[in-house]
Design a protein around this motif. Structure first.
Motif, PDB file in Angstrom:
ATOM      1  N   THR A 160      75.028  68.961  30.666  1.00  0.00           N
ATOM      2  CA  THR A 160      74.036  69.537  31.577  1.00  0.00           C
ATOM      3  C   THR A 160      73.271  68.455  32.326  1.00  0.00           C
ATOM      4  O   THR A 160      73.247  67.287  31.927  1.00  0.00           O
ATOM      5  CB  THR A 160      73.035  70.407  30.797  1.00  0.00           C
ATOM      6  OG1 THR A 160      72.379  69.593  29.798  1.00  0.00           O
ATOM      7  CG2 THR A 160      73.738  71.564  30.108  1.00  0.00           C
ATOM      8  N   ALA A 161      72.645  68.905  33.422  1.00  0.00           N
ATOM      9  CA  ALA A 161      71.672  68.087  34.162  1.00  0.00           C
ATOM     10  C   ALA A 161      72.194  66.690  34.501  1.00  0.00           C
ATOM     11  O   ALA A 161      71.506  65.685  34.253  1.00  0.00           O
ATOM     12  CB  ALA A 161      70.362  67.979  33.378  1.00  0.00           C
ATOM     13  N   THR A 181      74.559  54.363  38.007  1.00  0.00           N
ATOM     14  CA  THR A 181      74.256  54.722  36.630  1.00  0.00           C
ATOM     15  C   THR A 181      74.113  56.232  36.548  1.00  0.00           C
ATOM     16  O   THR A 181      73.394  56.830  37.345  1.00  0.00           O
ATOM     17  CB  THR A 181      72.959  54.053  36.146  1.00  0.00           C
ATOM     18  OG1 THR A 181      73.123  52.632  36.183  1.00  0.00           O
ATOM     19  CG2 THR A 181      72.629  54.468  34.710  1.00  0.00           C
ATOM     20  N   LEU A 182      74.809  56.856  35.598  1.00  0.00           N
ATOM     21  CA  LEU A 182      74.797  58.295  35.428  1.00  0.00           C
ATOM     22  C   LEU A 182      74.157  58.666  34.096  1.00  0.00           C
ATOM     23  O   LEU A 182      74.327  57.956  33.092  1.00  0.00           O
ATOM     24  CB  LEU A 182      76.221  58.857  35.476  1.00  0.00           C
ATOM     25  CG  LEU A 182      77.047  58.556  36.729  1.00  0.00           C
ATOM     26  CD1 LEU A 182      78.461  59.104  36.560  1.00  0.00           C
ATOM     27  CD2 LEU A 182      76.387  59.144  37.975  1.00  0.00           C
ATOM     28  N   ASN A 183      73.450  59.791  34.074  1.00  0.00           N
ATOM     29  CA  ASN A 183      72.844  60.330  32.866  1.00  0.00           C
ATOM     30  C   ASN A 183      73.118  61.829  32.810  1.00  0.00           C
ATOM     31  O   ASN A 183      73.175  62.490  33.848  1.00  0.00           O
ATOM     32  CB  ASN A 183      71.328  60.094  32.856  1.00  0.00           C
ATOM     33  CG  ASN A 183      70.966  58.622  32.892  1.00  0.00           C
ATOM     34  OD1 ASN A 183      70.859  57.974  31.877  1.00  0.00           O
ATOM     35  ND2 ASN A 183      70.780  58.094  34.097  1.00  0.00           N
ATOM     36  N   TRP A 184      73.250  62.387  31.613  1.00  0.00           N
ATOM     37  CA  TRP A 184      73.522  63.809  31.469  1.00  0.00           C
ATOM     38  C   TRP A 184      72.977  64.318  30.135  1.00  0.00           C
ATOM     39  O   TRP A 184      72.686  63.536  29.221  1.00  0.00           O
ATOM     40  CB  TRP A 184      75.026  64.085  31.548  1.00  0.00           C
ATOM     41  CG  TRP A 184      75.831  63.342  30.528  1.00  0.00           C
ATOM     42  CD1 TRP A 184      76.156  63.739  29.256  1.00  0.00           C
ATOM     43  CD2 TRP A 184      76.394  62.028  30.674  1.00  0.00           C
ATOM     44  NE1 TRP A 184      76.870  62.774  28.615  1.00  0.00           N
ATOM     45  CE2 TRP A 184      77.052  61.727  29.459  1.00  0.00           C
ATOM     46  CE3 TRP A 184      76.421  61.107  31.723  1.00  0.00           C
ATOM     47  CZ2 TRP A 184      77.709  60.516  29.268  1.00  0.00           C
ATOM     48  CZ3 TRP A 184      77.085  59.903  31.526  1.00  0.00           C
ATOM     49  CH2 TRP A 184      77.717  59.619  30.311  1.00  0.00           C
ATOM     50  N   THR A 210      81.301  64.336  38.404  1.00  0.00           N
ATOM     51  CA  THR A 210      81.084  65.365  37.392  1.00  0.00           C
ATOM     52  C   THR A 210      81.419  64.758  36.041  1.00  0.00           C
ATOM     53  O   THR A 210      82.114  63.726  35.953  1.00  0.00           O
ATOM     54  CB  THR A 210      81.955  66.614  37.627  1.00  0.00           C
ATOM     55  OG1 THR A 210      83.328  66.223  37.671  1.00  0.00           O
ATOM     56  CG2 THR A 210      81.577  67.323  38.925  1.00  0.00           C
ATOM     57  N   VAL A 211      80.960  65.401  34.969  1.00  0.00           N
ATOM     58  CA  VAL A 211      81.201  64.920  33.608  1.00  0.00           C
ATOM     59  C   VAL A 211      81.776  66.059  32.774  1.00  0.00           C
ATOM     60  O   VAL A 211      81.334  67.209  32.886  1.00  0.00           O
ATOM     61  CB  VAL A 211      79.900  64.396  32.964  1.00  0.00           C
ATOM     62  CG1 VAL A 211      80.161  63.941  31.525  1.00  0.00           C
ATOM     63  CG2 VAL A 211      79.330  63.245  33.773  1.00  0.00           C
ATOM     64  N   LYS A 231      84.085  72.450  30.503  1.00  0.00           N
ATOM     65  CA  LYS A 231      84.031  72.647  31.942  1.00  0.00           C
ATOM     66  C   LYS A 231      83.237  71.512  32.583  1.00  0.00           C
ATOM     67  O   LYS A 231      82.522  70.771  31.905  1.00  0.00           O
ATOM     68  CB  LYS A 231      83.382  73.990  32.264  1.00  0.00           C
ATOM     69  CG  LYS A 231      84.177  75.193  31.799  1.00  0.00           C
ATOM     70  CD  LYS A 231      83.477  76.489  32.182  1.00  0.00           C
ATOM     71  CE  LYS A 231      84.284  77.697  31.738  1.00  0.00           C
ATOM     72  NZ  LYS A 231      83.605  78.972  32.096  1.00  0.00           N
ATOM     73  N   ASP A 232      83.366  71.389  33.899  1.00  0.00           N
ATOM     74  CA  ASP A 232      82.633  70.349  34.612  1.00  0.00           C
ATOM     75  C   ASP A 232      81.131  70.592  34.554  1.00  0.00           C
ATOM     76  O   ASP A 232      80.667  71.741  34.620  1.00  0.00           O
ATOM     77  CB  ASP A 232      83.052  70.310  36.088  1.00  0.00           C
ATOM     78  CG  ASP A 232      84.374  69.615  36.283  1.00  0.00           C
ATOM     79  OD1 ASP A 232      84.685  68.710  35.501  1.00  0.00           O
ATOM     80  OD2 ASP A 232      85.102  69.988  37.215  1.00  0.00           O
ATOM     81  N   SER A 233      80.387  69.504  34.474  1.00  0.00           N
ATOM     82  CA  SER A 233      78.951  69.583  34.667  1.00  0.00           C
ATOM     83  C   SER A 233      78.656  69.905  36.125  1.00  0.00           C
ATOM     84  O   SER A 233      79.572  70.053  36.944  1.00  0.00           O
ATOM     85  CB  SER A 233      78.313  68.235  34.303  1.00  0.00           C
ATOM     86  OG  SER A 233      78.695  67.255  35.272  1.00  0.00           O
ATOM     87  N   ASN A 234      77.393  69.994  36.458  1.00  0.00           N
ATOM     88  CA  ASN A 234      77.030  70.077  37.868  1.00  0.00           C
ATOM     89  C   ASN A 234      77.532  68.831  38.588  1.00  0.00           C
ATOM     90  O   ASN A 234      77.696  67.758  37.990  1.00  0.00           O
ATOM     91  CB  ASN A 234      75.514  70.187  38.027  1.00  0.00           C
ATOM     92  CG  ASN A 234      74.789  68.978  37.448  1.00  0.00           C
ATOM     93  OD1 ASN A 234      74.784  68.761  36.230  1.00  0.00           O
ATOM     94  ND2 ASN A 234      74.179  68.184  38.305  1.00  0.00           N
TER      95      ASN A 234
END
Length: 332
Positions: A142-143, A155-158, A204-205, A216-219
């Protein structure tokens, strides 16, 4: 009475090198052979290894350098070569491993002459225990959010995903439906490097468990890297949307809408790409007012997923930057 025939030496226009010339200088029309390349590439750095499932490990590393260019990489497990990768790729899945076992990986770079670098530092990875009959994917991360780190990295965060079958073993980072990076299942942040300056990327993550089930893909998240030296403003279309529709007669279509880039002139032509490949050219007799729209018919089965992106033909005749990518799934 004919006199004796005198044999005269033949004079050539291009004289060969004489012994005297050879002692002083090389013949001017002789081609020197290029020196043999005996210099190995630099040792790959930044090697990581993480279990992606009970029988596979994902190995990644940073690009290595070479005076004439790196052509590929070799991945070793305790000194035995297990994978060969063609440059510029810098990651690979090592599969057919044993569950619940410790492994150690190194990477070597190879150049065009076949020179191999020294092995990288060894990195360990332990495959998890198998989870028989696990067909339930993890929950969706998420997020997804992130920030740009200059012209070549982000840099990615989830938000963390969960998995009932045995836990999340990896997070896979996708860009336009292609996996370009993976992070450990215990991490919720990662840095993606090797990106191009001034380019829009759509990330996407997906979470993955030990049985290779993927969520499934994240946002989706659009990030544009900083421009390189001397690079002008972006010429990419913006605000692209893709909507799947089905008519009462069963015809399936995809409707696109986007904002045209400001280029100082009229844009009357676009290229449409589906799943990373050129699909068609969109042209108007005159530039459309306001947001541009385009509808195309699809004949693939219902539920087919497409990744869509566009680029404009600029007033100077060159093709501009690609828009962010949008994914759309056709309805039944």
């Amino acid at each position: 009475m004919r006199g004796p025939v005198v044999q005269r030496p033949t004079v050539y226009a291009a004289l060969t090198c004489t012994a005297l010339l050879l002692t002083a200088t090389a013949c001017s029309n002789a081609k020197a052979e290029p020196p043999l390349d005996r210099t190995p590439p630099a040792t790959p750095a930044g090697v990581t290894a993480q279990a992606g499932s009970a029988t596979s490990v994902h190995v990644m590393w940073n690009p290595a350098s070479d005076d004439r260019g790196v052509t590929g990489y070799e991945v070793y497990e305790k000194g035995k070569r297990v994978k060969t990768v063609v440059a510029p790729d810098t990651m690979v899945d090592v599969d057919r491993l044993a569950p619940a076992k410790a492994y150690s990986f190194t990477v070597r770079a190879r150049d065009l002459a076949g020179n191999l670098s020294a092995p990288s530092a060894a990195v360990p990875a332990t495959t998890p225990a198998p989870t028989p009959d696990d067909r339930t994917p993890p929950t969706t991360p998420t997020a997804l959010r992130g920030k740009v780190n200059g012209s070549g990295a982000v840099t990615l965060n989830w938000g963390r995903a969960t998995d009932a079958g045995g836990g999340v073993t990896a997070y896979d980072i996708y860009q336009e439906n292609s996996r370009i990076h993976s992070a450990r299942g215990t991490e919720t942040s990662t840095r993606v490097e090797g990106l191009r300056p001034g380019t829009v990327y759509t990330f996407t993550v997906r979470a993955r468990d030990a049985a290779e089930n993927s969520s499934k893909d994240s946002n989706s998240l659009d990030l544009k890297t900083a421009p390189g030296p001397g690079q002008g403003p972006s010429t990419a279309p913006t605000a692209l949307t893709a909507t799947a529709r089905t008519s009462p007669t069963g015809e399936r279509t995809v409707v696109l809408s986007w904002t045209q880039p400001r280029t100082g002139g009229e844009i009357q032509e676009y290229q449409l790409y589906l799943n990373g490949r050129f699909a068609t050219t969109i042209a108007w007799g005159a530039p459309p007012p306001g947001p541009a729209t385009y509808t195309f018919t699809v004949t693939d089965p219902p539920g087919t997923r497409y990744a869509v992106k566009l680029r404009a033909k600029l007033p100077d005749g060159k093709w501009g930057d690609f828009s962010a990518s949008r994914t759309v799934t056709t309805a039944g």
